[in-house]
Design a protein around this motif. Structure first.
Motif, PDB file in Angstrom:
ATOM      1  N   LYS A   1       0.839  -1.194   0.000  1.00 42.72           N
ATOM      2  CA  LYS A   1       0.000   0.000   0.000  1.00 42.72           C
ATOM      3  C   LYS A   1       0.876   1.247   0.000  1.00 42.72           C
ATOM      4  CE  LYS A   1      -3.656  -2.229   2.718  1.00 42.72           C
ATOM      5  NZ  LYS A   1      -4.442  -2.166   3.987  1.00 42.72           N
ATOM      6  N   VAL A   2       0.331   2.339  -0.547  1.00 43.68           N
ATOM      7  CA  VAL A   2       1.035   3.621  -0.542  1.00 43.68           C
ATOM      8  C   VAL A   2       0.073   4.703  -0.062  1.00 43.68           C
ATOM      9  CG1 VAL A   2       2.248   5.344  -1.905  1.00 43.68           C
ATOM     10  CG2 VAL A   2       2.517   2.936  -2.463  1.00 43.68           C
ATOM     11  N   GLU A   3       0.508   5.455   0.972  1.00 42.65           N
ATOM     12  CA  GLU A   3      -0.295   6.582   1.460  1.00 42.65           C
ATOM     13  C   GLU A   3       0.258   7.874   0.866  1.00 42.65           C
ATOM     14  OE1 GLU A   3      -2.091   8.368   5.623  1.00 42.65           O
ATOM     15  OE2 GLU A   3      -0.061   7.546   5.622  1.00 42.65           O
ATOM     16  N   LEU A   4      -0.631   8.656   0.248  1.00 41.92           N
ATOM     17  CA  LEU A   4      -0.239   9.927  -0.363  1.00 41.92           C
ATOM     18  C   LEU A   4      -0.922  11.073   0.377  1.00 41.92           C
ATOM     19  CD1 LEU A   4      -0.627   8.974  -4.141  1.00 41.92           C
ATOM     20  CD2 LEU A   4       1.439   8.852  -2.734  1.00 41.92           C
ATOM     21  N   LYS A   5      -0.141  12.105   0.707  1.00 39.28           N
ATOM     22  CA  LYS A   5      -0.678  13.316   1.331  1.00 39.28           C
ATOM     23  C   LYS A   5      -0.242  14.518   0.513  1.00 39.28           C
ATOM     24  CE  LYS A   5      -0.886  11.651   6.115  1.00 39.28           C
ATOM     25  NZ  LYS A   5      -0.445  11.894   7.512  1.00 39.28           N
ATOM     26  N   GLY A   6      -1.188  15.416   0.232  1.00 39.48           N
ATOM     27  CA  GLY A   6      -0.874  16.592  -0.554  1.00 39.48           C
ATOM     28  C   GLY A   6      -2.094  17.135  -1.249  1.00 39.48           C
ATOM     29  N   PRO A   7      -1.896  17.990  -2.266  1.00 39.64           N
ATOM     30  CA  PRO A   7      -3.020  18.577  -2.990  1.00 39.64           C
ATOM     31  C   PRO A   7      -3.905  17.493  -3.625  1.00 39.64           C
ATOM     32  CG  PRO A   7      -0.983  19.718  -3.512  1.00 39.64           C
ATOM     33  CD  PRO A   7      -0.599  18.518  -2.731  1.00 39.64           C
ATOM     34  N   LYS A   8      -5.197  17.699  -3.514  1.00 39.68           N
ATOM     35  CA  LYS A   8      -6.147  16.692  -4.004  1.00 39.68           C
ATOM     36  C   LYS A   8      -5.984  16.438  -5.496  1.00 39.68           C
ATOM     37  CE  LYS A   8     -11.078  15.584  -4.083  1.00 39.68           C
ATOM     38  NZ  LYS A   8     -12.448  16.037  -3.695  1.00 39.68           N
ATOM     39  N   SER A   9      -5.753  17.485  -6.279  1.00 37.41           N
ATOM     40  CA  SER A   9      -5.654  17.326  -7.729  1.00 37.41           C
ATOM     41  C   SER A   9      -4.472  16.432  -8.113  1.00 37.41           C
ATOM     42  CB  SER A   9      -5.512  18.692  -8.398  1.00 37.41           C
ATOM     43  OG  SER A   9      -4.365  19.375  -7.921  1.00 37.41           O
TER      44      SER A   9
ATOM     45  N   VAL B   1       5.179   4.420   2.219  1.00 34.21           N
ATOM     46  CA  VAL B   1       4.948   3.059   1.734  1.00 34.21           C
ATOM     47  C   VAL B   1       4.630   2.166   2.931  1.00 34.21           C
ATOM     48  CG1 VAL B   1       5.900   1.111   0.456  1.00 34.21           C
ATOM     49  CG2 VAL B   1       6.555   3.457  -0.158  1.00 34.21           C
ATOM     50  N   ILE B   2       3.604   1.339   2.792  1.00 30.13           N
ATOM     51  CA  ILE B   2       3.170   0.456   3.879  1.00 30.13           C
ATOM     52  C   ILE B   2       3.301  -0.990   3.411  1.00 30.13           C
ATOM     53  CG2 ILE B   2       1.289  -0.102   5.463  1.00 30.13           C
ATOM     54  CD1 ILE B   2       0.089   2.658   4.727  1.00 30.13           C
ATOM     55  N   PRO B   3       4.300  -1.755   3.939  1.00 35.51           N
ATOM     56  CA  PRO B   3       5.304  -1.387   4.944  1.00 35.51           C
ATOM     57  C   PRO B   3       6.448  -0.613   4.296  1.00 35.51           C
ATOM     58  CG  PRO B   3       5.639  -3.644   4.257  1.00 35.51           C
ATOM     59  CD  PRO B   3       4.417  -3.172   3.533  1.00 35.51           C
ATOM     60  N   GLU B   4       7.204   0.110   5.118  1.00 33.28           N
ATOM     61  CA  GLU B   4       8.314   0.894   4.585  1.00 33.28           C
ATOM     62  C   GLU B   4       9.533   0.023   4.306  1.00 33.28           C
ATOM     63  OE1 GLU B   4       8.713   3.883   7.664  1.00 33.28           O
ATOM     64  OE2 GLU B   4       7.611   5.316   6.435  1.00 33.28           O
ATOM     65  N   THR B   5       9.704  -1.073   5.083  1.00 32.79           N
ATOM     66  CA  THR B   5      10.838  -1.978   4.889  1.00 32.79           C
ATOM     67  C   THR B   5      10.344  -3.423   4.862  1.00 32.79           C
ATOM     68  OG1 THR B   5      11.268  -2.161   7.266  1.00 32.79           O
ATOM     69  CG2 THR B   5      12.406  -0.411   6.079  1.00 32.79           C
ATOM     70  N   VAL B   6      11.139  -4.295   4.257  1.00 30.37           N
ATOM     71  CA  VAL B   6      10.820  -5.722   4.234  1.00 30.37           C
ATOM     72  C   VAL B   6      12.089  -6.527   4.488  1.00 30.37           C
ATOM     73  CG1 VAL B   6       8.830  -5.542   2.699  1.00 30.37           C
ATOM     74  CG2 VAL B   6      11.112  -5.765   1.726  1.00 30.37           C
TER      75      VAL B   6
END
Length: 327
Positions: A72-80, A122-127
């Motif tokens: 999974k990837v978490e994104l934060k920032g402008p909606k567009s 990134v979820i998880p950040e490491t493996v």
């Protein structure tokens, strides 16, 4: 009217109106720009699932286990920008192992081609990955089929697989653990004829745990042929019920004394005759009846399915004179 238009008051009013329109136009434009700026500055957050991970390493000589297929990837920032990133998915998640030695390592999942205006997690950040020397070998595939999927009375005759061998690539330790290489045919309907289908190859250890290896090809064709065993057995009829008073059943003779019955060999093996009841509650005289032959579990067909039987009686129902032979 012409005098009013030419007057100084008319000019002053027109100038005032133009000034007001210009003020509204300029300030409304500034308001829109401010609103857009506020919208773009607003921070949004969203998680994208099922993002594949690419691993970079010496694929010719090394085998890597532990790399997740998707994260999974978490994104934060402008909606567009988030919406555009979700729609295009033109970014990449990867693990760089090009300069990593053989052994066990905890490595970060990196990313590229994502806007620098986004905060990325990134979820998880490491493996945890294991790098080992790559080895390959060929293994025979054991085809399997669940007998519960056979139609009633049918039994498995033969099961085959094509190709018979597959190439398994992985670490030496993983290949040394291989105990089972099998492909199980899965069907949706009961099988009563020769059937072929695609089955996924599974490589398992002695405890039936799936091993992290590469299989070529990943699927094979599994074919099953079935048979419907048969046996000739004797028929025996017996009276069921009680005939009217004064009537005695003297004999029950079938038109045929033998039938062919179809079913599983394990059931047929112990069958020597089939006992069939004949209802005699309403029989008052010599009668020929058509009796259906019913079969039990593990059997699926009988030939013939109907048998004529001649029921011979003695006496006559109470209250009725007994008829003599020939009457």
């Amino acid at each position: 009217m012409d005098k009013f238009v030419e007057s100084s008051w008319f000019v002053r009013i027109v100038a005032l109106l133009l000034t007001i329109l210009l003020y509204i136009s300029v300030n409304f434009g500034d308001f829109q720009l401010t609103q857009k700026a506020d919208d773009s500055a607003q921070t949004n957050s969203e998680v994208i699932t099922d993002v594949p991970v690419q691993a970079y390493y010496d694929t010719e000589n090394l085998f890597v286990s532990g790399v997740p297929d998707k994260v999974k990837v978490e994104l934060k920032g402008p909606k567009s920008i988030i919406e555009s990133t979700k729609r295009l998915r033109d970014f990449e998640l990867f693990i760089d192992l090009t300069n990593t030695s053989i052994g066990k390592h905890r490595v970060p999942i990196k990313y590229k081609q994502l806007s620098d205006k986004l905060k990325v997690t990134v979820i998880p950040e490491t493996v945890d990955v294991t790098i080992e020397e790559k080895v390959s070998d060929y293994f025979v595939v054991s085809p399997e089929f669940n007998d519960n999927m056979l139609a009633e009375g049918y039994q498995e005759e033969a099961v085959s697989v094509d190709p018979k061998r597959v190439k398994v690539t992985g670490s030496k330790a993983a290949l040394n653990k291989i105990v089972y290489v099998k492909a199980t045919l899965d069907v949706k309907e009961k099988v009563d004829k020769e059937t072929t289908g695609t089955a996924k190859v599974q490589v398992l250890d002695g405890d039936l745990n799936k091993l992290d290896v590469k299989i070529e090809p990943e699927t094979v064709q599994v074919s099953i042929s079935v048979k419907n065993p048969s046996k000739k057995i004797a028929l025996r009829f017996f009276p069921k019920g009680t005939p009217p008073k004064g009537i005695k059943i003297r004999s029950i003779k079938p038109e045929t004394e033998e039938i062919t019955i179809y079913g599983k060999e394990s059931i047929l093996r112990d069958m020597e005759e089939l006992v069939v009841p004949v209802e005699v509650d309403s029989i008052k005289k010599d009668t020929t009846l058509t009796v259906p032959i019913e079969i039990g579990e593990g059997l699926n067909f009988v030939s013939p399915q109907l048998v004529k039987v001649k029921v011979t009686v003695e006496g006559s129902p109470e209250g009725e004179p007994e008829k003599k032979n020939g009457e």
